[in-house]
Design a protein around this motif. Structure first.
Motif, PDB file in Angstrom:
ATOM      1  N   ASN A  57      -5.312  11.804   1.391  1.00  0.00           N
ATOM      2  CA  ASN A  57      -4.275  11.042   0.975  1.00  0.00           C
ATOM      3  C   ASN A  57      -4.525  10.715  -0.654  1.00  0.00           C
ATOM      4  O   ASN A  57      -6.036  10.497  -0.717  1.00  0.00           O
TER       5      ASN A  57
ATOM      6  N   PRO B 207      -9.000   8.824  -6.643  1.00  0.00           N
ATOM      7  CA  PRO B 207      -8.315   8.041  -5.616  1.00  0.00           C
ATOM      8  C   PRO B 207      -7.956   8.880  -4.317  1.00  0.00           C
ATOM      9  O   PRO B 207      -7.161   8.347  -3.549  1.00  0.00           O
TER      10      PRO B 207
ATOM     11  N   THR C  29       0.831  -1.260   0.028  1.00  0.00           N
ATOM     12  CA  THR C  29       0.159  -0.003  -0.153  1.00  0.00           C
ATOM     13  C   THR C  29       0.990   1.118   0.206  1.00  0.00           C
ATOM     14  O   THR C  29       1.689   1.514   0.799  1.00  0.00           O
TER      15      THR C  29
ATOM     16  N   HIS D  16      -8.697  10.408  -0.815  1.00  0.00           N
ATOM     17  CA  HIS D  16      -9.733  10.073   0.187  1.00  0.00           C
ATOM     18  C   HIS D  16      -9.313  10.816   1.432  1.00  0.00           C
ATOM     19  O   HIS D  16      -7.899  11.164   1.648  1.00  0.00           O
TER      20      HIS D  16
ATOM     21  N   HIS E 109      -4.662   7.464  -2.726  1.00  0.00           N
ATOM     22  CA  HIS E 109      -4.543   5.997  -2.370  1.00  0.00           C
ATOM     23  C   HIS E 109      -4.028   5.486  -3.701  1.00  0.00           C
ATOM     24  O   HIS E 109      -4.608   5.071  -4.783  1.00  0.00           O
TER      25      HIS E 109
ATOM     26  N   GLU F  88      -3.172   0.179  -3.651  1.00  0.00           N
ATOM     27  CA  GLU F  88      -3.974  -0.388  -2.302  1.00  0.00           C
ATOM     28  C   GLU F  88      -4.035  -1.763  -2.536  1.00  0.00           C
ATOM     29  O   GLU F  88      -4.543  -2.591  -3.342  1.00  0.00           O
TER      30      GLU F  88
ATOM     31  N   GLY G 276      -5.590   1.701  -8.131  1.00  0.00           N
ATOM     32  CA  GLY G 276      -4.694   1.238  -7.234  1.00  0.00           C
ATOM     33  C   GLY G 276      -4.665  -0.126  -6.618  1.00  0.00           C
ATOM     34  O   GLY G 276      -4.032  -0.779  -6.090  1.00  0.00           O
TER      35      GLY G 276
ATOM     36  N   PRO H 207      -9.705   1.963   3.986  1.00  0.00           N
ATOM     37  CA  PRO H 207     -10.355   1.150   2.761  1.00  0.00           C
ATOM     38  C   PRO H 207     -10.276  -0.427   3.019  1.00  0.00           C
ATOM     39  O   PRO H 207      -9.675  -0.749   4.084  1.00  0.00           O
TER      40      PRO H 207
ATOM     41  N   ARG I 280       0.683   5.533  -0.256  1.00  0.00           N
ATOM     42  CA  ARG I 280      -0.506   6.587  -0.309  1.00  0.00           C
ATOM     43  C   ARG I 280       0.512   8.159  -0.336  1.00  0.00           C
ATOM     44  O   ARG I 280       1.374   8.071   0.200  1.00  0.00           O
TER      45      ARG I 280
END
Lengths: 593, 313, 271
Positions: A319, A569, A303, A571, A321, A324, A520, A577, A305
């Motif tokens: 952020n 993407p 992951t 958030h 993402h 992910e 992602g 998530p 970010r």
């Protein structure tokens, strides 16, 4: 037999002392799409700009030839027309759209303003009438929420929507000819499919002629009625699209067609193999996977970010993402491709593995060693084992460093002996003359620069090479050569590639395994044959449907679709998530639930 | 709302920093206020006594604190040279400088923008070369040189304008303009040259962009393309550069005002520096830096209004 | 390279070379007495056969004064720019390359300093230290540093984000090697351009400071000082101002022209 709308006769255009277009002749009939295809430097854009007499604004001059436009009052030679006549034709009888949707619209004017000034000029519409017509045009090009769009500024629209607006502007006065100069080159493949379908539909509805300039043979196969092939300023071949593809006459056309990866041509083949280019007599050797696959790179729940900073104090407010919960395994001696459209996170994934950006969580193991756990100095040592080839051949080489120094730099960093000798060997390996070692990057072409980048990556004998869109910026014929080189090196040196790309056809050719990314996440991963023959995930299917096939017999131009815009993407920091869970469809073939 | 608050906080912080820098720079003086008041030849005992009275023996931080505290409460101290309260002195002189800064900026912008656009449109042809050469000349000559030339030509020879003095606009507007004209021109010529070059380079950049080509492909006249489509994009950057030049102007006014005996902030600062009038130096330097900083802030905010891309973020 | 030989390049380059040559060699060739010798009978006379540029208020030959003054003015400007480069280069490179809190703090400071007009800063420093030749150099050097540091930081930032820097990092290059091999060579061209232009401004600054009496002091003969001395005689002997003023103007013009052409050659994307 209707007369052609435009006849170009012996056109000759020059810029200062250079001749860009030499004795070019062809014609365009109403209701047909003529694709002018060529690589960079072919003169295709200059030809189109000459028809509009816009070439003079860039320092060009029409030295010879006639540009006959068939209009209501008779035939007019545009090459001789005066400025007021040309102005009345531009945006009126001939519409033109360009390549870059991001910069085609004036950033400080509203959409309405930019759409209506052409209407006002040519049709005399003002006020409410102009606005109504603008709305009508936006509906024609199927833009969602057209009333909203009128009030907006260009930067508020996505690339695909901007291109639709540009098309609407070009169509405003119902032109008899639409010139489209690489209109989909800068767009994602799904958006490209929509725009191609749109242009096709508009052509059928209005009966206009379309002159479509492109370098992409697959697009040509999908939309052309006739094809004009250009090379170094001259027309080398013209003909119906089926003839050109089935029976190319000129050797350049043949070489060009051989270099185009066609979606579907790897069907039935077990392993990736180099392309069969013109001039190569031996059969290409497939790059078989090892009998017992040994994992080289194991990525689990990666992951990454990127912080979004806002406000005057630049606080961390949200952020992006980018990557992910991504997991995959790359085996030794194989190629795994990460494929997806722009913003799907494939590049960030590659960078995270190299720790050029730091992942937020997850694990990355190279040959059993945990990459993320390494200290800064240990990581530096690890860099010997994983190298990267970047997308931009211009910008990935230091303009002030000699090529030999660039290839030996990784070796010098690790104190390897005999760096110069090794560099000379590498130059041989990537098929560049040793005399180039003393040169600087600006003296080389794009393809040659990418070969230097490959040599640089190979210099420390890495276990893993990440190719981040390494061939995307190259001309088709050069791209094929570089891809072949990479595949040959893989076979010889048992290299492992993580191949990042947006081009499905290329991916089909070079991969053992494919991972499709979206927002992602990996939405589908599996052996190449499984992904391409039996795609499971909706996005993979949509992607494959949208890719143009370089075969006129297999036209898959869609009716007007509206692919849903990709959600953002970004958030807020508090967003959590969900994990990626996969369903196993077949051996090694997983699909995101 | 929080954006404005944040911005104000930033401004306050910067003002504090400016005051600190001003204080540090002016107080590395070998001599001090006491010596200036009483003269260097004076009685050492009397000097020591005065120093004690003025608090010059206290640590620098305390002196700084006293100064800032004074400023915040409206007491800006007394000028050693002019023997008056500094606050009203500065306020008065500021009007004068404000006048010539505004006039010179106006002259410069009004001439530079059309000239720059014209040069950009005729890029690399004789018009461009002529405009570029003249503006190159303009930025190469020092402001006071222009000033001297203007004085010689317009004041001494032609006698159209006075060569010195300041008249308050409230008292006599026309006279004020007459007296301010030559100094404004002296300042404005160099500025105009610089802004012409800026406008030209911004415009050439814009004229090379795709949307200009698209506009032409629509059949719009070249005049519309240049003066409406392109200029609309150039105004933002040019105004920004012009705004940032205010800082440069406030440096040049020191020289120009002295040359023309134009009693504004520049002249005042010069008198302070010449005579080592420390309280006055501190105050004038601080005010000038603060004004420049606030102008830059204003230009930033103005840009938000001009450019829709920033506005809607 | 061909771009260097445009009209602007040739004229600008020639001026720069000429002025440099005068600054370097004139003091070796012309005895100092030529410039300091006073001839009160010929004071304030215009151009004649014996005094080609005329004389000043003390009867000194202006041609020799302005020629010898070249060395002073150029030396002051050159040393000042050197000082600002010596301070500004490490500051800018560290700030731009490493980023983070170092960059934030340093740029905050630099931005605040930039609120002070450079000329004002130079005047204040000079006045505070006591105006003389050395302090003029220090004053101008310090005053120009924030501007140069900001530009250098911008360039270092731009280069640090280039793919070839990322490629070098992926190849295992450490920070020191990165700065030496990649950052410095690529920021040099725009910095050379900026230094040339700063040189021009430094000459103007010295002229301004000396004109106000807060720069060089007699007997050091700089161009600014010569203009200052001519202030009272503008009506009767304008050439006393025109000669040194012209020298400043021509030198600055040459530097600006040459700087422009250098920019076209070395830093084409900026023009």
């Amino acid at each position: 037999m209707t007369d052609p709308i435009v006849i170009i006769d012996q056109l000759r255009v020059g810029f200062g002392d250079t001749i860009a277009v030499k004795d070019v002749s062809f014609s365009i009939n109403p209701g047909e799409t003529v694709c002018v295809v060529g690589e960079s430097g072919s003169g295709k854009s200059v030809t189109s700009l000459s028809i509009m007499r816009l070439v003079e604004f860039g320092g060009g001059a029409i030295l010879n030839g006639r540009l006959l436009l068939n209009r209501e009052g008779g035939v007019l030679d545009l090459a001789q027309a005066d400025t007021p006549t040309m102005r009345s034709i531009r945006g009126n009888e001939i519409g033109m759209i360009f390549q870059e949707p991001m910069t085609s619209l004036n950033p400080v004017f509203t959409i309405e303003r930019q759409m209506t000034d052409g209407l006002r000029l040519h049709l005399g519409l003002t006020g409410a009438a102009a606005r109504a017509r603008a709305l009508e045009l936006l509906r024609d090009v199927r833009i969602p929420e057209p009333e909203q769009r009128l009030k907006q500024y260009p930067h508020e629209l996505s690339g695909g929507m901007r291109q639709r607006v540009v098309i609407a502007i070009a169509m405003a006065c119902r032109p008899s000819l639409l010139i489209a100069d690489e209109p989909t080159t800068a767009l994602d493949v799904t958006i490209q499919a929509e725009i191609l379908a749109l242009i096709n539909r508009l052509k059928q509805e209005t009966g206009m002629a379309v002159m479509f300039i492109t370098h992409d043979m697959a697009v040509v196969a999908q939309i052309a009625d006739r094809v004009v092939v250009m090379y170094r300023g001259e027309v080398v071949e013209t003909g119906a699209v089926t003839d050109i593809f089935a029976n190319p006459q000129h050797e350049y056309t043949r070489a060009l067609l051989a270099a185009v990866p066609r979606l579907g041509e790897m069907h039935g083949k077990a392993a990736p193999e180099p392309m069969r280019l013109v001039g190569q007599n031996h059969a290409p050797k497939p790059i078989l996977a090892r009998e017992t696959p040994t994992p080289l790179l194991e990525v689990a729940h990666l992951t990454t970010r990127f912080p979004v900073r806002g406000g005057p104090l630049r606080r961390h407010i949200a952020n992006v993402h980018a990557v992910e919960d991504v997991s995959f395994t790359l085996n030794k001696g194989e190629t795994l491709s990460l494929v997806g459209e722009s913003g799907c996170g494939k590049s960030s994934c590659g960078r995270s593995i190299l720790r050029l950006v730091n992942p937020a969580s997850g694990s990355i193991k190279l040959d059993g060693v945990d990459v993320l756990a390494q200290s800064k100095s240990a990581l530096r040592q690890m860099r010997r084992d994983m190298q990267m080839i970047f997308q931009d051949p211009f910008a990935s080489l230091n303009p002030y460093m000699r090529l030999e120094a660039q290839v030996t730099e990784p070796m010098r960093n690790f104190g390897m002996a005999d760096a110069s000798d090794r560099a000379a060997m590498l130059f041989d390996r990537v098929e560049l003359p040793r005399s180039y070692m003393r040169r600087f990057p600006h003296e080389l072409s794009g393809g040659q620069r990418q070969r230097i980048a490959i040599a640089r990556a190979l210099s420390v004998s890495p276990k893993l090479i990440i190719a981040d869109e390494a061939v995307s910026a190259l001309d088709v014929s050069v791209q094929a050569q570089v891809l072949n080189l990479m595949m040959e090196l893989q076979a010889d040196l048992n290299l492992s590639f993580l191949f990042i790309s947006h081009d499905m056809a290329v991916v089909e050719r070079v991969s053992h395994h494919v991972a499709v990314m979206y927002l992602g996440r990996i939405v589908e991963i599996g052996p190449r044959a499984a992904i391409f023959d039996t795609p499971q995930h909706a996005y993979t299917k949509a992607l494959l449907k949208a890719v143009p096939i370089a075969d006129p017999a297999k036209r898959n131009l869609l009716g007007d679709l509206n692919f849903k815009p990709i959600p953002s993407p970004v958030h807020p920091r508090s967003y959590v998530p969900e994990a990626s869970t996969y369903e196993t469809v077949a051996q090694g073939h997983l699909v995101l639930r | 709302m929080s954006y404005i608050l944040n911005r104000l906080l930033s401004v306050a912080l910067t003002l504090a920093l400016i005051s600190m820098i001003t204080f540090v720079v002016t107080n590395i003086l070998p001599g001090d206020v006491a010596m200036v008041i009483m003269g260097t030849q004076s009685n050492p005992e009397a000097l020591a006594g005065l120093r004690e009275n003025l608090g010059l023996n206290d640590p620098l931080i305390m002196q700084y604190g006293r100064w800032v505290g004074g400023m915040l409460t409206g007491d800006w101290g007394k000028s050693l040279v002019f023997k008056e309260a500094i606050g009203p002195l500065i306020a008065q002189k500021f009007v004068a400088s404000g006048l010539i800064v505004v006039m010179s900026m106006t002259i410069a912008l009004v001439c530079a923008i059309p000239l720059g656009v014209w040069a950009a449109v005729h890029q690399n042809k004789w018009q461009d070369n002529a405009a570029s050469t003249t503006s190159l000349l303009g930025v190469s000559l020092p402001d006071f040189f222009w000033g001297i030339m203007l004085i010689l030509l317009f004041a001494r020879y032609l006698e159209w304008f006075p060569s010195s003095g300041f008249v308050h606009p409230a008292d006599d507007f026309l006279g004020a303009v007459r007296h301010a004209f030559l100094p404004s021109l002296a300042l404005g010529l160099g500025l105009m040259a610089h802004l012409t070059r800026m406008t030209r380079s911004t415009m050439t950049g814009i004229l090379n962009q795709e949307f200009v080509r698209v506009a032409r492909a629509k059949g719009l006249s070249e005049r519309t393309v240049v003066w409406r489509y392109s200029l609309a994009n150039a105004i933002g950057p040019v105004i920004t550069v012009a705004g940032l030049q205010v800082g440069y102007l406030f440096g040049s006014i020191i020289v120009v005002e002295s040359l023309f005996n134009f009693t504004g902030m520049g002249w005042l600062t010069y008198q302070a520096l010449l005579n080592r009038d420390i309280p006055l130096i501190q105050s004038t330097v601080f005010v000038i830096a603060a004004v420049v900083m606030l102008t830059n802030l204003l230009v930033d905010l103005l840009y938000v209004v001009i450019d829709p891309r920033i506005r809607l973020n | 390279m061909a771009k260097l030989f445009t009209l602007k390049g040739i004229v600008g380059g020639s001026i720069v070379l000429l002025v440099l040559a005068i600054a370097l060699f004139a003091p070796l060739v012309i005895p100092e007495s030529y410039a300091t010798q006073m001839d009160m009978r010929a004071r304030l006379s215009g151009p004649t056969a014996t005094h080609i540029f005329g004389t000043d208020q003390l009867g000194r030959d202006l041609f020799y004064r302005v020629t010898l003054g070249a060395q002073t003015s150029i030396m002051i400007a050159g040393t000042a720019v050197l000082i600002s480069l010596v301070i500004g280069l490490p500051l800018g490179v560290i700030s731009g390359y490493f980023g983070g809190w170092i960059d934030n703090v340093l740029m905050r400071l630099v931005d605040t300093l930039l609120a002070f007009p450079a000329l004002l800063l130079a005047l204040t420093i000079s006045a505070v230290l006591g105006p003389n030749l050395t302090n003029t150099i220090i004053a101008i050097g310090i005053a120009f540093t924030p501007f140069l540091a900001r530009i250098i930081r911008g360039e270092a930032l731009r280069v640090a984000q280039m793919p070839y820097v990322e490629a070098a990092r992926a190849a295992g290059t450490n920070d020191a090697a990165m700065i030496l091999r990649h950052i410095l060579p690529n920021i040099m061209p725009p910095i050379i351009v900026q230094a040339t232009i700063s040189l021009a401004f430094a000459i103007l600054a010295e002229a301004g400071l000396s004109f106000l009496g807060l720069g060089t002091q007699p007997p050091d003969a700089s161009w600014g000082l010569m203009i200052q001395a001519s202030r009272d005689y503008l009506d009767i002997a304008p050439w006393t101002a025109l000669v040194p003023g012209g020298a400043v103007a021509i030198t600055v013009l040459g530097l600006n022209m040459f700087g422009d052409v250098l920019r076209d050659v070395l830093d084409p994307r900026a023009s």
